[in-house]
Design a protein around this motif. Structure first.
Motif, PDB file in Angstrom:
ATOM      1  N   UNK A 139       0.884  -0.951  -0.193  1.00 20.82           N
ATOM      2  CA  UNK A 139       0.441  -0.170  -0.157  1.00 20.82           C
ATOM      3  C   UNK A 139       1.149   0.911   0.112  1.00 20.82           C
ATOM      4  N   UNK A 140       1.619   1.056   0.862  1.00 19.37           N
ATOM      5  CA  UNK A 140       2.509   1.854   0.826  1.00 19.37           C
ATOM      6  C   UNK A 140       3.581   2.215  -0.372  1.00 19.37           C
ATOM      7  N   UNK A 141       3.836   1.732  -1.581  1.00 21.29           N
ATOM      8  CA  UNK A 141       4.226   1.166  -2.684  1.00 21.29           C
ATOM      9  C   UNK A 141       3.482   2.261  -3.264  1.00 21.29           C
ATOM     10  N   UNK A 142       2.562   1.661  -3.611  1.00 21.25           N
ATOM     11  CA  UNK A 142       1.122   2.324  -4.648  1.00 21.25           C
ATOM     12  C   UNK A 142       1.277   3.972  -4.743  1.00 21.25           C
ATOM     13  N   UNK A 143       1.472   3.864  -2.840  1.00 19.74           N
ATOM     14  CA  UNK A 143       1.110   6.393  -2.472  1.00 19.74           C
ATOM     15  C   UNK A 143       2.394   6.320  -2.853  1.00 19.74           C
ATOM     16  N   UNK A 144       3.459   5.694  -3.076  1.00 17.98           N
ATOM     17  CA  UNK A 144       4.479   6.709  -3.617  1.00 17.98           C
ATOM     18  C   UNK A 144       5.343   6.684  -4.390  1.00 17.98           C
ATOM     19  N   UNK A 145       4.818   5.436  -5.029  1.00 14.84           N
ATOM     20  CA  UNK A 145       4.675   5.144  -7.197  1.00 14.84           C
ATOM     21  C   UNK A 145       5.349   5.993  -8.034  1.00 14.84           C
TER      22      UNK A 145
END
Length: 233
Positions: A139-145
């Motif tokens: 979830x964090x990865x998609x938020x900062x991608x």
């Protein structure tokens, strides 16, 4: 990029969730958004990202009104909601490539983010097979991608074990060196570890907006300060 909220009000029927809120957030700050359950924190975050319609007031991000420039603003904001909605049947890398395609960014960025949030060993697993800690990382990865200028995190370490909490905090701290982060949490240790500033919301009003040292003041801990401000208001 700076965020300025002017006299924001949001109502749900006869209930006022946010009452004339005004906040200014500058670049490269990690800010702790605090408040009891039902204080208005999630409503504020969802208003900033455009998930809720604003009743009164305005939100200016990067010099532009987010209501009038909704798509452009969303491109520069990353959001990890508390319930962390994910496609559980997709593989980790597949999902992040899907998000990358939405943002029209190179798939090479996917590998960078996978390494940054520490999910390289899990990259070829289905999201539904992951532990809660690894799901939070996805979830964090998609938020900062898409490399947003403003990152909004709603209870990012909720339900994680102590080791997972430390790992997620380290990722957020690294991101905060280059981006602005608004972090909602009930964990005061998290606030002390990550944040330089606290915004305390209670019953739709801002009770405190100050440096952590000022918020703590004469109290022995942030927990004591939190209890004092919210129980006496």
């Amino acid at each position: 990029m700076p965020l300025h909220i002017h006299h924001l009000t949001k109502k749900f029927g006869g209930q006022t969730a946010l009452d004339d809120i005004s906040i200014s957030i500058e670049n490269h700050e990690i800010i702790g958004l605090l408040g009891p359950n039902g204080a208005g924190k999630s409503t504020l975050m969802k208003s900033i990202v455009g998930a809720l319609k604003i009743d009164e007031g305005e939100i200016i991000f990067n010099g532009k009104n987010i209501t009038e420039h909704e798509t452009e603003s969303k491109k520069r904001i990353g959001f990890l909601p508390e319930n962390n909605p994910l496609y559980l049947e997709m593989f980790v890398k597949e999902y992040l490539e899907f998000v990358a395609n939405i943002h029209k960014i190179p798939e090479s960025r996917v590998e960078e983010v996978i390494a940054l949030v520490g999910i390289t060993p899990e990259r070829n697993k289905k999201i539904g097979q992951l532990s809660k800690g690894y799901k939070q990382r996805v979830g964090l990865a998609q938020a900062i991608l898409h490399e947003p200028d403003l990152l909004i995190l709603d209870e990012p370490t909720n339900g994680l074990d102590p080791n997972q909490i430390i790992e997620i905090r380290n990722v957020v701290k690294e991101i905060g060196q280059q981006k602005t982060v608004l972090l909602s949490t009930h964990i005061m240790q998290e606030v002390e570890a990550l944040c330089s500033r606290v915004i305390l919301i209670h019953k739709g009003h801002i009770l405190q907006d100050c440096a952590i040292s000022e918020f703590k003041g004469r109290f022995d801990s942030l927990e004591e300060a939190f209890a004092h401000y919210t129980l006496t208001s």
